[in-house]
Structures are given as structure tokens and as C-alpha cells.
Design an enzyme around this catalytic site. Sequence first.
Site, PDB file in Angstrom:
ATOM      1  N   ASP A  72       0.829  -1.208   0.000  1.00 26.28           N
ATOM      2  CA  ASP A  72       0.000   0.000   0.000  1.00 26.28           C
ATOM      3  C   ASP A  72       0.867   1.263   0.000  1.00 26.28           C
ATOM      4  O   ASP A  72       1.814   1.376   0.783  1.00 26.28           O
ATOM      5  CB  ASP A  72      -0.897   0.016   1.232  1.00 26.28           C
ATOM      6  CG  ASP A  72      -1.747  -1.262   1.350  1.00 26.28           C
ATOM      7  OD1 ASP A  72      -1.280  -2.334   0.913  1.00 26.28           O
ATOM      8  OD2 ASP A  72      -2.854  -1.171   1.885  1.00 26.28           O
ATOM      9  N   HIS A  74      -0.751   4.693  -0.491  1.00 28.72           N
ATOM     10  CA  HIS A  74      -1.583   5.750   0.096  1.00 28.72           C
ATOM     11  C   HIS A  74      -1.074   7.167  -0.151  1.00 28.72           C
ATOM     12  O   HIS A  74      -0.846   7.944   0.791  1.00 28.72           O
ATOM     13  CB  HIS A  74      -1.759   5.493   1.592  1.00 28.72           C
ATOM     14  CG  HIS A  74      -2.769   4.433   1.906  1.00 28.72           C
ATOM     15  ND1 HIS A  74      -4.092   4.516   1.531  1.00 28.72           N
ATOM     16  CD2 HIS A  74      -2.644   3.241   2.554  1.00 28.72           C
ATOM     17  CE1 HIS A  74      -4.744   3.443   1.933  1.00 28.72           C
ATOM     18  NE2 HIS A  74      -3.889   2.644   2.540  1.00 28.72           N
ATOM     19  N   ASP A 110      -4.410   0.192  -2.993  1.00 27.37           N
ATOM     20  CA  ASP A 110      -4.441   1.290  -2.025  1.00 27.37           C
ATOM     21  C   ASP A 110      -3.390   2.339  -2.342  1.00 27.37           C
ATOM     22  O   ASP A 110      -2.614   2.776  -1.472  1.00 27.37           O
ATOM     23  CB  ASP A 110      -4.300   0.774  -0.593  1.00 27.37           C
ATOM     24  CG  ASP A 110      -5.639   0.333   0.002  1.00 27.37           C
ATOM     25  OD1 ASP A 110      -6.615   0.226  -0.772  1.00 27.37           O
ATOM     26  OD2 ASP A 110      -5.711   0.092   1.215  1.00 27.37           O
ATOM     27  N   ASN A 145      -9.243  -1.818  -1.540  1.00 25.83           N
ATOM     28  CA  ASN A 145     -10.520  -1.309  -1.052  1.00 25.83           C
ATOM     29  C   ASN A 145     -10.641   0.209  -1.189  1.00 25.83           C
ATOM     30  O   ASN A 145     -11.746   0.736  -1.392  1.00 25.83           O
ATOM     31  CB  ASN A 145     -10.742  -1.718   0.417  1.00 25.83           C
ATOM     32  CG  ASN A 145      -9.677  -1.194   1.358  1.00 25.83           C
ATOM     33  OD1 ASN A 145      -8.493  -1.455   1.174  1.00 25.83           O
ATOM     34  ND2 ASN A 145     -10.091  -0.447   2.376  1.00 25.83           N
ATOM     35  N   HIS A 146      -9.527   0.928  -1.128  1.00 25.43           N
ATOM     36  CA  HIS A 146      -9.623   2.382  -1.257  1.00 25.43           C
ATOM     37  C   HIS A 146      -9.853   2.807  -2.706  1.00 25.43           C
ATOM     38  O   HIS A 146     -10.435   3.879  -2.937  1.00 25.43           O
ATOM     39  CB  HIS A 146      -8.382   3.054  -0.667  1.00 25.43           C
ATOM     40  CG  HIS A 146      -8.415   3.083   0.832  1.00 25.43           C
ATOM     41  ND1 HIS A 146      -8.947   4.137   1.548  1.00 25.43           N
ATOM     42  CD2 HIS A 146      -8.021   2.169   1.751  1.00 25.43           C
ATOM     43  CE1 HIS A 146      -8.872   3.875   2.839  1.00 25.43           C
ATOM     44  NE2 HIS A 146      -8.306   2.687   2.992  1.00 25.43           N
ATOM     45  N   HIS A 250      -5.326  -7.701  -2.860  1.00 26.92           N
ATOM     46  CA  HIS A 250      -5.157  -6.711  -1.805  1.00 26.92           C
ATOM     47  C   HIS A 250      -5.460  -7.260  -0.421  1.00 26.92           C
ATOM     48  O   HIS A 250      -4.660  -7.133   0.506  1.00 26.92           O
ATOM     49  CB  HIS A 250      -6.049  -5.495  -2.079  1.00 26.92           C
ATOM     50  CG  HIS A 250      -5.886  -4.402  -1.068  1.00 26.92           C
ATOM     51  ND1 HIS A 250      -4.743  -3.651  -0.966  1.00 26.92           N
ATOM     52  CD2 HIS A 250      -6.721  -3.941  -0.098  1.00 26.92           C
ATOM     53  CE1 HIS A 250      -4.873  -2.773   0.014  1.00 26.92           C
ATOM     54  NE2 HIS A 250      -6.064  -2.923   0.564  1.00 26.92           N
TER      55      HIS A 250
END
Length: 397
Positions: A72, A74, A110, A145-146, A250
Amino acid sequence: MASSLCLNSLPLPPASSSSSSHPRKLSETSSSLSNNNGSTSIAGAALKPIVVSGSPPTFVSAPGRRIVAVGDLHGDIDQARCALEIAGVLSSDGRDLWTGGETVLIQLGDVLDRGEDEIAILSLLRSLDIQAKAEGGAVFQVNGNHETMNVEGDFRYVESGAFDECTDFLEYLNGNNYDWEKAFVGWVGMSKRWKEDQRMSKVYWGPLNLVKRQKGVIARSVLFRPGGPLACELARHPVVLKVNDWVFCHGGLLPRHVAYGIERMNREVSNWMRGLSESDGSPCIPFIATRGYDSVVWNRLYSKDDLEDYQISQASISTILQETLQAVDAKGMVVGHTPQTAGVNCKYNCSIWRIDVGMSSGVLYSRPEVLEIKDNKARAIRSNRDTFSELHVVDYT
């Protein structure tokens, strides 16, 4: 506001040329690395071309390739670059050049939320993919999921700077006459300057911050709604990807996901992101892949050591994992999603590797680590004051 955001008839990125699942070769190799049969060669050792099946990609045959997986990100492009340098696929001179040769890079989702440079990271990964293919390598991403949350319009974890980036990128796209490929690939090289311009304009925005935020929310909605330009870009990526003998996703793959059909899930998520309608005229959100605690992008069964919420034993999880791997004929699974405070690690006889280390400044701001799979050996590596440290090695021969 409407004219500056170009809300009307915003063009979409081109969809894949074919929706079939027939294998296709990634053989765009430079002449200096190609021989007569289309294989690439380094130091005289020929490798067969990478073959991809599914749209979006689901099964990848990459004979002899080194594979590196990054967790991830982000929205933290500095940490993302650091991780890619550790992986040996990104130049350290600031020119964002692919240095991985025939390596296959996989990013575990993500990219979005909790950081300010999300589109820049997506742009960087696409640019690296183009460069990698020219050398016999490839870059793949899986959606997390993001990504699915943002396509649903769930902006709870979006930073103010990320809303600003959406506004800036739409203006940049407008300035490029809506040439999507040119603007999207070029954004990583331009975003820093646009960001600096934003900082200089803070005094101007002063009392109008609410208007600025509304503009950013509208811009993000335009870009990420089903059928929007960035949603269509995300639609190019699967939620489950198998490369050689390894499965990448993920959250985590379960037997019921495999029974439902991996290609089917990937196709349904892609169609939803592209805004393709069901019979009632509304895009259908693929629940099994994107919703619920045990969906592919949300599942934490393999990643949490505290199983109180699941009320299940470690032995049972190991059995579930083995059943899943047997169903897809894989040696191991690689997941992100759940930050590992101890760093990249494996469990259940190293059948599962957990590689989300929370490297983003919006999460744990931890030292980046990556997973490398080479010659049937998997190892976690990290940078330690400009030297590489080998954390754990497992031989899958």
C-alpha cells in the site's frame, strides 16, 4: 466553476482493445534486446515473452522473470519512489526511469487516500509500465478497497491536498486538449510544479477555502465516478492476479471467490468501474469482490494475528489458505491491506506473504520494504542506509 472543471462530455481513457480472455503477449521489446523469435535476452540468456490472459489481466506467464511486489502506497509519492528504488526498478536520479529490465513489478493496491499525490503515483506506475514493456518487463497493479471506495464516491479518507490534485489534474487535462494518454502519463513530471503553484495561491484562496474544497470534491467526483476517466484507468487493473505460481490480491482470496470465478470477478469489477450498465440501467457493484469483511479487497483473515473477531483457529485458516492455493494451482499468496508493524513477513509455512508495512506518511510512515521472488526463492528486502538488508528467505523449489 463548471467550465474550468469541464464537467460536460469529459472523454474516457480508451478501454482495452479486446474484452476476450485469449492470451496476449507483452513483446514490445527494444531491438537491442530482441532476437528473431521475439524473446528478449540479457547477457545472452533468452527469456520467453510475457503472456497475459484476461481483460483485465488475470493470469500472467512470465518465464524466468524476477518478480517484485510493493504494498500500500496511500498517496505518498516520496515513499513510493523509495520503495521502487529498493525494488530495483526505479532510477535514483529523479528522472523516474525504469531500471528493472525484464522484472515484473506488482503493486498491491491502495494507492488512493491518506496522501496528497495519488494521481502522480498512478501516473508514475503507468509510465514505468510503458518503459518496462520496452525492455521485456511489465508493471501490474491490483485494485484495493480504497480504489473501490472512491469509485463508489466514498471520500472519507481523502486528504485536502488530494482534492487539490484532482482540481489541478483536470485543468492540466484541459490544457492538453483532453489527450488522456499524454496528460495522464505526463502528470507525474508536472505535478510537483502544480503543487508549488497551489502553495503560492493559498493567500488568494484564504477566505474562499470552502469554495476551493467544493471545487475539489466536484473534480474528484468527475474523475472517479463509474465511467469517469480515473475510474476507467483503475478498470484496467484486476482485483486478483496470478503471476506464474503466485496469487496477488489486496485483502485475501478465499475458496468461495475461486468458485465464483477469478476472471468473472475481475471482469465485473472492471465493468462497474467503466460505468457499464446492468439491465436496469445502473452499474452493479460486485459485492463478492468489493463489499463485506470477507470480500477480496477487505478480507483480513490471513493478515491479522489477533483472530478474536473471526472466532477461528490458526489451523483452520491454514486449511482455508491451502484449499484456496490448490484451487488456483499456486505456491503462495501475496497480500497488502493490513499494516504489518514487524515489516514484510510470511505465515502458514510461508504460504502467505503480508507486505503492507504502512509506509505512507498518512499511515505509519515506516521504512519501505518490498517482496522479491526470484529463482523460486521469496525474500523481504529493505533499504538500510543505502544498503540492502535481506530479512527473510524461503526457497519454494
